[in-house]
Scaffold this active site. Sequence first.
Site, PDB file in Angstrom:
ATOM      1  N   ARG A  92      43.579  50.049  24.398  1.00  0.00           N
ATOM      2  CA  ARG A  92      44.339  48.867  24.811  1.00  0.00           C
ATOM      3  C   ARG A  92      45.458  48.598  23.821  1.00  0.00           C
ATOM      4  O   ARG A  92      46.577  48.226  24.199  1.00  0.00           O
ATOM      5  CB  ARG A  92      43.393  47.664  24.898  1.00  0.00           C
ATOM      6  CG  ARG A  92      44.124  46.358  25.171  1.00  0.00           C
ATOM      7  CD  ARG A  92      43.158  45.213  25.348  1.00  0.00           C
ATOM      8  NE  ARG A  92      43.839  43.935  25.324  1.00  0.00           N
ATOM      9  CZ  ARG A  92      43.216  42.772  25.455  1.00  0.00           C
ATOM     10  NH1 ARG A  92      41.900  42.727  25.638  1.00  0.00           N
ATOM     11  NH2 ARG A  92      43.895  41.636  25.417  1.00  0.00           N
ATOM     12  N   HIS A 198      45.729  38.636  39.308  1.00  0.00           N
ATOM     13  CA  HIS A 198      46.645  38.474  38.166  1.00  0.00           C
ATOM     14  C   HIS A 198      48.078  38.259  38.629  1.00  0.00           C
ATOM     15  O   HIS A 198      48.998  38.274  37.815  1.00  0.00           O
ATOM     16  CB  HIS A 198      46.569  39.664  37.192  1.00  0.00           C
ATOM     17  CG  HIS A 198      45.345  39.594  36.336  1.00  0.00           C
ATOM     18  ND1 HIS A 198      45.178  40.350  35.202  1.00  0.00           N
ATOM     19  CD2 HIS A 198      44.228  38.863  36.431  1.00  0.00           C
ATOM     20  CE1 HIS A 198      43.997  40.088  34.638  1.00  0.00           C
ATOM     21  NE2 HIS A 198      43.405  39.183  35.377  1.00  0.00           N
ATOM     22  N   TYR A 252      49.432  34.460  34.298  1.00  0.00           N
ATOM     23  CA  TYR A 252      50.096  35.766  34.141  1.00  0.00           C
ATOM     24  C   TYR A 252      51.524  35.771  34.700  1.00  0.00           C
ATOM     25  O   TYR A 252      52.321  36.643  34.379  1.00  0.00           O
ATOM     26  CB  TYR A 252      49.284  36.884  34.811  1.00  0.00           C
ATOM     27  CG  TYR A 252      48.111  37.324  33.989  1.00  0.00           C
ATOM     28  CD1 TYR A 252      46.821  36.944  34.326  1.00  0.00           C
ATOM     29  CD2 TYR A 252      48.296  38.104  32.841  1.00  0.00           C
ATOM     30  CE1 TYR A 252      45.734  37.345  33.553  1.00  0.00           C
ATOM     31  CE2 TYR A 252      47.217  38.505  32.068  1.00  0.00           C
ATOM     32  CZ  TYR A 252      45.941  38.117  32.431  1.00  0.00           C
ATOM     33  OH  TYR A 252      44.866  38.506  31.668  1.00  0.00           O
TER      34      TYR A 252
HETATM   35  C1  G6P Z   1      42.047  36.914  31.118  1.00  0.00           C
HETATM   36  C2  G6P Z   1      41.875  37.806  32.313  1.00  0.00           C
HETATM   37  C3  G6P Z   1      40.945  38.939  32.082  1.00  0.00           C
HETATM   38  C4  G6P Z   1      41.328  39.642  30.798  1.00  0.00           C
HETATM   39  C5  G6P Z   1      41.135  38.683  29.673  1.00  0.00           C
HETATM   40  C6  G6P Z   1      41.587  39.323  28.369  1.00  0.00           C
HETATM   41  O1  G6P Z   1      41.222  35.831  31.243  1.00  0.00           O
HETATM   42  O2  G6P Z   1      41.479  37.092  33.466  1.00  0.00           O
HETATM   43  O3  G6P Z   1      41.070  39.824  33.192  1.00  0.00           O
HETATM   44  O4  G6P Z   1      40.541  40.793  30.572  1.00  0.00           O
HETATM   45  O5  G6P Z   1      41.832  37.485  29.840  1.00  0.00           O
HETATM   46  O6  G6P Z   1      41.078  38.520  27.314  1.00  0.00           O
HETATM   47  P1  G6P Z   1      41.096  39.103  25.817  1.00  0.00           P
HETATM   48  O7  G6P Z   1      40.375  38.092  25.005  1.00  0.00           O
HETATM   49  O8  G6P Z   1      40.397  40.442  25.870  1.00  0.00           O
HETATM   50  O9  G6P Z   1      42.566  39.264  25.470  1.00  0.00           O
END
Ligand code: G6P
Length: 433
Positions: A92, A198, A252
Site C-alpha cells: 500500500r 467509494h 472520498y
Molecule cells: C475507509 C474506507 C475503507 C478503508 C479505510 C482505510 O474507512 O471505507 O475502505 O480501507 O478507510 O483506513 P486506514 O486506517 O487503513 O487508512
Amino acid sequence: MKLVIIGGGSSYTPEIIEGVIDRHHQFPVTELVLVDIEDGKEKLNIIGALAQRMIEKSGVSIQLSWTLNRQEALMNADFVTTQIRVGGLAARAKDERIPLKHGLIGQETNGAGGIFKAFRTIPVLMEICNDISEICPNAWLINFTNPAGIVTEALLKYSAHKKVIGVCNIPFNMKHSVAEIMGCNPEEVEIEFIGINHFVFGSKVLIRGEDKTDQVLAKLSNSELNYSPANIVSLGWKKEFIESIKLLPNPYHQYYFQTDEVLKKDIKAFHENGTRAEIVQQVERELFQKYQDPNLQVKPKELEKRGGAYYSHAACSLMASIYNNKGDIQTVNIQNHGAISDLPFDCVIEVNAVITKDGPKPVTIGRLPKQVKAVIQQMKGFEELVVEAAVTGDYSLAYASMIMNPLVRNESKAKAVLDELLEAHREYLPQFH
Ligand code: G6P
C-alpha cells in the site's frame, strides 16, 4: 453455524469478533475459524489468542480455531468474510508513494493506487471463490477487501461463486455523520444511496421517516464539519458545490472535486511524516503490541484510529439479517440488474437493499440525477476496464484503466506510473508477468 474469516490475522479482526459476540443471540455462530497465509502467521497467532480471550470473557459458546489451511477451514462454512491486503501495508505504501512522486493522487483505493490494489487482490480472491464453490458452495461470501466494489464486480462476473456481497463502512460513517450534524441517533437516519463504492452519493435523507435532505445539505456546506473517517482529510464542501449537486457527497469525493488541495496536503505529508500507509504501519505496531497483552480481553479503543472502524457493523448486521431472513434495509455492493437504469446491467453498484435469506434485493433507483450521471458512468466505465485488466493481465487494458481514471488522465504520467507500479509489485502480479 460456521463463520470463516479469511485475512484473520488483520489488526481489524478484534472488531468483527466483538461484532459476532454482541450479536450471538440473533446470529449464533458456533464455529469460527480465522485463516491467514504463512507471512501472516505471527499476526494470526496473536489475533487468535486475543479472540480466544474475548470469547471466553463474553461467556458465549463459540468454538474458535485459526489455521493457514484455507481449504480445510472452508469445510461446511455457512459464511465466509474476506479482509485481505495482498502485499500488506508495504505494498500500500508503494501504491501511495509512487503516484505521489509523479504529482498524482496516491491513495489506497483511488487513482493509480486503487488500480494496483485491485490488480493484486482480484487473482487471489478468484482462487478463494473457486475454493468456496468447490468446498462450501452454499456459503455467503461477504467481501470487505478493497477496492470492495471493483473486487466484488470481478468475482460476480468471473468467479465460479455467485453468492458474493461487497460491504464497506462509508455508508455507515455517512449515517453517523448525518446523525452528528442533525443531533439525532444514527438509527433514526435513513439515507438513499446512489452510485458505486467509494464514489457513492446520498440522494435523500430521512430522519424518523421525515425528509430532511435540504436541512442536511444546508449544514454540510459549512466547512468546520468533520465529515470523514480517520483516514481521509476533511476539507469541507463549498456552498456552491453542495447547492449544485444537491446530493450528500462521501468523504472520498474530496479526491475528485478538491484534487489540488488534497494533493498539496498529501505531498506535504509524504515529505514530512510519510503517507497514510506508513502512519497505519505505526498504528499497527502499537495495536499488535497491545494485542499481545494476556490481560487484554476486549477490542481496544485504538482500533477506532483506523479508517475502516465500524466495518464489523456492516458485515455482522448483514450476515445476521441473511441468517434470520430479516427483510431489513442495508447498504451493499451487488449487481445492478436494472436498479440504476443509467448503469450497465451486470456492473456492481452500492445501493440499499432488502436483506433476505436469498440475499439482498436492491431497491430501485431508476435514472441517476443529471448533475452526477456522467461522472458516475465514467467511474463505472473506468472500473470495468480495471476488472478486465485484472483478470486478463492485458497491458493495454491496464494502460486504459490508468488513462481513464480521473485522478490520472495524463498519458505520459499514466505510462510512467503504470510501468513503475507493475515492476514494484511484480511478485503479486502473476497475470501481468
Ligand atoms: C475507509 C474506507 C475503507 C478503508 C479505510 C482505510 O474507512 O471505507 O475502505 O480501507 O478507510 O483506513 P486506514 O486506517 O487503513 O487508512
